[in-house]
Design a protein around this motif. Structure first.
Motif, PDB file in Angstrom:
ATOM      1  N   ASP A  96      36.924  32.151  51.301  1.00 40.91           N
ATOM      2  CA  ASP A  96      37.381  30.776  51.316  1.00 40.91           C
ATOM      3  C   ASP A  96      36.823  30.009  50.021  1.00 40.91           C
ATOM      4  N   LEU A  97      37.231  28.661  49.942  1.00 39.51           N
ATOM      5  CA  LEU A  97      36.938  28.235  48.705  1.00 39.51           C
ATOM      6  C   LEU A  97      35.462  27.678  48.568  1.00 39.51           C
ATOM      7  N   ASN A  98      34.688  28.039  49.966  1.00 37.65           N
ATOM      8  CA  ASN A  98      33.157  27.873  49.799  1.00 37.65           C
ATOM      9  C   ASN A  98      32.526  29.226  49.358  1.00 37.65           C
ATOM     10  N   ARG A  99      33.232  30.042  48.977  1.00 39.24           N
ATOM     11  CA  ARG A  99      32.675  31.301  48.526  1.00 39.24           C
ATOM     12  C   ARG A  99      32.186  31.960  49.852  1.00 39.24           C
ATOM     13  N   ASN A 100      32.643  32.000  50.959  1.00 34.76           N
ATOM     14  CA  ASN A 100      32.159  32.710  51.981  1.00 34.76           C
ATOM     15  C   ASN A 100      33.253  33.855  52.215  1.00 34.76           C
ATOM     16  N   ILE A 101      32.824  35.011  52.794  1.00 31.04           N
ATOM     17  CA  ILE A 101      33.594  36.189  52.818  1.00 31.04           C
ATOM     18  C   ILE A 101      34.407  35.921  54.049  1.00 31.04           C
ATOM     19  N   ILE A 102      35.539  36.250  54.119  1.00 32.82           N
ATOM     20  CA  ILE A 102      36.389  36.023  55.458  1.00 32.82           C
ATOM     21  C   ILE A 102      36.458  37.373  55.889  1.00 32.82           C
ATOM     22  N   THR A 103      36.980  38.205  55.045  1.00 32.07           N
ATOM     23  CA  THR A 103      37.214  39.585  55.446  1.00 32.07           C
ATOM     24  C   THR A 103      37.424  40.436  54.337  1.00 32.07           C
ATOM     25  N   TYR A 104      37.206  41.752  54.327  1.00 30.57           N
ATOM     26  CA  TYR A 104      37.398  42.921  53.712  1.00 30.57           C
ATOM     27  C   TYR A 104      37.667  44.270  53.930  1.00 30.57           C
ATOM     28  N   ASN A 105      38.124  45.124  53.095  1.00 24.62           N
ATOM     29  CA  ASN A 105      38.356  46.528  53.653  1.00 24.62           C
ATOM     30  C   ASN A 105      37.299  47.253  53.114  1.00 24.62           C
ATOM     31  N   GLN A 106      37.497  48.880  53.898  1.00 22.63           N
ATOM     32  CA  GLN A 106      36.373  49.578  53.448  1.00 22.63           C
ATOM     33  C   GLN A 106      36.350  50.216  52.260  1.00 22.63           C
ATOM     34  N   LYS A 107      37.676  50.127  51.455  1.00 23.78           N
ATOM     35  CA  LYS A 107      37.658  50.544  50.049  1.00 23.78           C
ATOM     36  C   LYS A 107      37.152  49.566  49.223  1.00 23.78           C
ATOM     37  N   CYS A 108      36.994  48.302  49.650  1.00 28.61           N
ATOM     38  CA  CYS A 108      36.210  47.333  48.607  1.00 28.61           C
ATOM     39  C   CYS A 108      34.668  47.821  48.530  1.00 28.61           C
ATOM     40  N   TYR A 149      37.327  29.937  41.524  1.00 24.23           N
ATOM     41  CA  TYR A 149      37.201  28.735  42.208  1.00 24.23           C
ATOM     42  C   TYR A 149      37.269  27.440  41.665  1.00 24.23           C
ATOM     43  N   VAL A 150      37.154  27.451  40.152  1.00 25.01           N
ATOM     44  CA  VAL A 150      37.236  26.360  39.536  1.00 25.01           C
ATOM     45  C   VAL A 150      38.828  26.088  39.539  1.00 25.01           C
ATOM     46  N   HIS A 151      39.672  27.170  39.627  1.00 25.38           N
ATOM     47  CA  HIS A 151      41.055  26.890  39.425  1.00 25.38           C
ATOM     48  C   HIS A 151      41.409  27.675  40.522  1.00 25.38           C
ATOM     49  N   GLU A 173      44.795  36.181  43.871  1.00 24.17           N
ATOM     50  CA  GLU A 173      45.793  35.222  44.234  1.00 24.17           C
ATOM     51  C   GLU A 173      45.410  33.914  45.011  1.00 24.17           C
ATOM     52  N   PRO A 174      46.003  32.680  44.890  1.00 23.77           N
ATOM     53  CA  PRO A 174      45.314  31.831  46.091  1.00 23.77           C
ATOM     54  C   PRO A 174      45.645  32.162  47.349  1.00 23.77           C
ATOM     55  N   TYR A 175      44.990  31.950  48.415  1.00 19.77           N
ATOM     56  CA  TYR A 175      45.307  32.038  49.857  1.00 19.77           C
ATOM     57  C   TYR A 175      45.454  30.713  50.329  1.00 19.77           C
ATOM     58  N   GLN A 176      46.980  30.926  50.789  1.00 23.17           N
ATOM     59  CA  GLN A 176      47.212  29.316  51.152  1.00 23.17           C
ATOM     60  C   GLN A 176      47.570  29.298  52.727  1.00 23.17           C
ATOM     61  N   VAL A 177      47.619  28.211  53.517  1.00 27.60           N
ATOM     62  CA  VAL A 177      47.995  27.878  54.788  1.00 27.60           C
ATOM     63  C   VAL A 177      48.680  26.705  54.890  1.00 27.60           C
ATOM     64  N   GLY A 183      41.558  29.498  50.112  1.00 25.40           N
ATOM     65  CA  GLY A 183      40.612  30.595  49.703  1.00 25.40           C
ATOM     66  C   GLY A 183      41.379  31.331  48.898  1.00 25.40           C
ATOM     67  N   ARG A 184      40.821  32.556  48.520  1.00 21.79           N
ATOM     68  CA  ARG A 184      41.554  33.532  47.383  1.00 21.79           C
ATOM     69  C   ARG A 184      41.408  34.853  48.163  1.00 21.79           C
ATOM     70  N   VAL A 185      42.518  35.775  47.823  1.00 15.71           N
ATOM     71  CA  VAL A 185      42.631  37.157  48.095  1.00 15.71           C
ATOM     72  C   VAL A 185      42.588  37.804  46.813  1.00 15.71           C
ATOM     73  N   THR A 186      41.554  38.675  46.665  1.00 16.02           N
ATOM     74  CA  THR A 186      41.364  39.399  45.507  1.00 16.02           C
ATOM     75  C   THR A 186      41.797  40.917  45.684  1.00 16.02           C
ATOM     76  N   ASN A 187      42.372  41.311  44.813  1.00 16.39           N
ATOM     77  CA  ASN A 187      42.646  42.958  44.792  1.00 16.39           C
ATOM     78  C   ASN A 187      41.947  43.468  43.671  1.00 16.39           C
ATOM     79  N   PHE A 188      41.181  44.773  44.185  1.00 17.95           N
ATOM     80  CA  PHE A 188      40.356  45.492  42.838  1.00 17.95           C
ATOM     81  C   PHE A 188      41.244  46.854  42.902  1.00 17.95           C
ATOM     82  N   VAL A 189      41.645  47.065  41.769  1.00 18.70           N
ATOM     83  CA  VAL A 189      42.398  48.467  41.370  1.00 18.70           C
ATOM     84  C   VAL A 189      41.403  49.373  40.429  1.00 18.70           C
TER      85      VAL A 189
END
Length: 659
Positions: A96-108, A149-151, A173-177, A183-189
């Motif tokens: 979320d925008l407060n930098r709390n982890i909402i969820t993640y996958n095992q690969k992360c 989180y600044v942008h 990417e921005p996480y919008q409702v 919040g934000r959805v971040t993908n690591f490759v």
């Protein structure tokens, strides 16, 4: 094992939904709850609350016909999202925008190697602090996190490099409702292998560019029908064009002096696999030609066929080969037409080449000689001689000249040849065989034999002449002796005896020449010793003691010089015995004969007697005896000089040329 105290939370503390669901599913009994509480340092009441929350929500799955289709759809969609999240090959983190982890996958978790207890606490700060120790640029990494989180409404891509060499690409990417960013959805490759491949491709690209730029060989790619698609800089220079564009627009057949060569190459490549090598005469832009070695092959790329080729300029080599061919042809022509026989063999002595003269010389057909060992055309003695000669040349590397062989000709006749042999070597200096010249010297050998026979006959004849002269002189000496014996006049008797001594001196020379079988010269030392002994024995008296001392060097004296010298010695020693020691009981006569340098002889006859009269002069011949006059005459015959020293005895010195 109990987890660290960092897992402890206040009553208001929060955990990620994924973590809470995980523990609730494991807490099936009161014992399990106590164990999880102790392991994660979480109050048991909190875990029991998570269990009740899961049970309440799970009831919705079993309300049967009372549950609405919409609720089922929501649960099904949630299950699909979780499955999709875990099935992703990339690491995914939702905050979320407060930098709390909402969820993640095992690969992360696996990619960042973060302990799940840290990520489960749900705070980005702790996760970032742990990860910063692994990245190359910790400050840049943390600054990038803040920038997310600044942008919050921006899509951000960047690259993260780890200390162990791994490289991750981050896409956030921005996480919008309902149109609002929450919040934000971040993908690591993990792009480590891609980056390594990219670097290798860059290296290969640089290498290929360097090769294309600096290689002297021309490189090209063409299609079988449509023309060139690529050439390197060396090809442009080689064919004298101004630019790559100009070359690519040129019909490939224009590069060949004979355009049929192009089509022949294509035909062979279509028919045969592999690399085709051929020396081709190419044509430059200005029309001039040069020889090149074309190595070409047919390749297939993306379903299209191409001809890849490398052209090497061999014009200098071809010209050198042509010059060498002309030189060898000229060399062979000369060898075929010289009067001497020429041959080449391998190390075993088998003929590998010979000229026409050798074939004619020994009378064998050329096709029979080639490959045959040279020792097959001679007897055993000569074959051994040839083998030893060739072996010496091989061992020492030095040529041998002027030795004779006897060969058996095709018709069975024998000929003598004078030969020379040289060791042949290849470009590396390794022995590969022998070469030589032979000259037919059969006529010369026969003439030499005739000359030797003739010389032997003349030597026999000359020996007989000397023998007869000596005998005739002995007869004359005997007659003089008989005449002196019956002559009453004392002066006449002395004159006859002196003449007899002179004849004996000449006879002695002929006797020595005959005995030594050398008919043209003799050793003066031997002759003088015998001559002086002969004179002394005839003239020495019993009342006086006269000694003789002889000093003569060993050298050959020609007969034309020996006879005058013998007569001079005879006259001077005779005079010394007769006049030098009158009234004396003893004395010495010296005879010295030596070479002075390379061009003069010196003859000295001296005594220590009473000397010559005070008024004696060698120039005044009025008071000279016959013997002294004879000495002066013989000296002139030798073209020499006569000098006399008169003091304590007398010394006669005669110097004359050896020529």
């Amino acid at each position: 094992m109990k987890h660290s105290n960092s897992m402890k939370k206040s009553a208001q503390g929060d955990y990620s939904n994924r973590f809470k669901a995980k523990l609730a599913l494991q807490a099936s009994t009161s014992e399990a709850i106590e164990k999880l509480s102790d392991e994660y340092s979480i109050p048991a009441s909190k875990i029991e609350g998570w269990v009740r929350e899961v049970e309440e929500r799970a009831e919705l799955l079993f309300v049967g016909t009372q549950a609405s289709n919409e609720t089922k759809a929501i649960h099904n969609y949630a299950a699909l999202l979780r499955t999709t999240l875990e099935a992703s090959p990339n690491g995914i983190l939702v905050t979320d925008l407060n930098r709390n982890i909402i969820t993640y996958n095992q690969k992360c978790v696996e990619m960042w190697e973060v302990p799940e207890r840290i990520i489960a606490e749900g705070k980005m700060e702790e996760m970032v602090a742990y990860i910063s120790r692994r990245v190359k640029d910790p400050e840049g990494f943390e600054e990038g996190i803040k920038n997310l989180y600044v942008h919050p409404d921006e899509t951000i891509n960047d690259i993260i490099e780890l200390k162990n060499g791994q490289v991750f690409e981050r896409h956030s990417e921005p996480y919008q409702v309902e149109g609002k960013t929450v919040g934000r959805v971040t993908n690591f490759v993990d792009i480590t292998e891609f980056k390594q491949t990219e670097e290798k491709l860059a290296q290969y690209g640089n290498l290929l560019h360097s090769i294309n730029t600096n290689l002297n060989e021309g490189i090209l790619r063409s299609t079988p029908d449509d023309g060139l698609v690529y050439v390197n800089d060396a090809f442009i220079r080689m064919f004298g064009y101004d630019s790559k564009e100009e070359v690519l627009k040129t019909n490939p057949t224009d590069f060949y002096a004979n355009e049929e060569n192009r089509w022949q190459v294509i035909k062979k490549l279509k028919k045969e696999n592999g690399i085709h090598n051929e020396e081709v005469l190419f044509r430059r832009k200005d029309g001039s030609t040069f020889w090149g070695l074309e190595n070409s092959t047919m390749v297939e790329s993306n379903g299209d066929k191409y001809i890849d080729a490398v052209v090497t300029d061999i014009d200098s080599r071809k010209k050198a080969e042509e010059e060498l061919r002309k030189s060898e042809e000229k060399y062979r022509t000369i060898l075929k037409n010289i009067e001497e026989g020429y041959f080449e063999t391998n190390l075993a002595g088998d003929f590998t080449f010979f000229n026409r003269t050798l074939v004619e010389m020994i009378g064998y057909p050329a096709d029979e000689l080639i490959g045959k060992n040279n020792r097959e055309y001679m007897d055993g003695e000569n074959a051994q001689k040839v083998y030893e000669t060739f072996n010496r040349v091989y061992q020492t590397g030095k040529p041998e000249h002027g030795f004779d062989w006897q060969l058996i000709c095709g018709d069975g006749s024998l000929i003598f040849v004078e030969a020379s042999v040289t060791l042949r070597k290849d470009e590396g200096g390794n022995p590969i065989g022998f070469s030589g010249m032979v000259r037919n010297v059969t006529d010369r050998k026969q003439k030499e034999k005739q000359i030797r026979n003739s010389l032997k006959e003349k030597e026999v004849l000359l020996g007989e002449i000397h023998h007869r002269v000596k005998n005739n002189l002995a007869v004359i000496s005997g007659l003089l002796y008989l005449q002196a014996d019956i002559t009453q006049d004392e002066n006449a008797q002395k004159a006859l005896m002196q003449s007899q001594n002179r004849i004996n001196s000449m006879a002695l020379i002929h006797e020595l020449l005959y005995d030594n079988q050398t008919f043209s010269s003799l050793n003066p030392r031997v002759y003088i010793e015998q001559l002086v002994e002969h004179i002394s024995s005839n003239l020495r008296s019993r009342e006086s003691s006269i000694k003789t001392e002889i000093k003569a060097e060993n050298f050959d004296l020609e007969m034309s010089t020996a006879i005058p010298c013998a007569l001079i010695i005879n006259e001077l020693i005779t005079n010394a015995y007769k006049y030098a020691f009158t009234g004396l009981d003893e004395g010495t006569v010296w005879v010295h004969f030596q070479k002075t340098g390379d061009e003069n002889y010196q003859l000295i006859v001296a005594d220590n007697g009473k000397g010559l009269p005070a008024d004696f002069s060698i120039e005044d011949s009025s008071n000279h005896s016959l013997g002294l006059s004879l000495v002066k005459t013989l000296t002139r015959q030798l073209k020499g000089e006569l000098s006399v020293e008169n003091g304590k005895g007398t010394t006669f010195t005669i110097t004359f040329s050896a020529a």
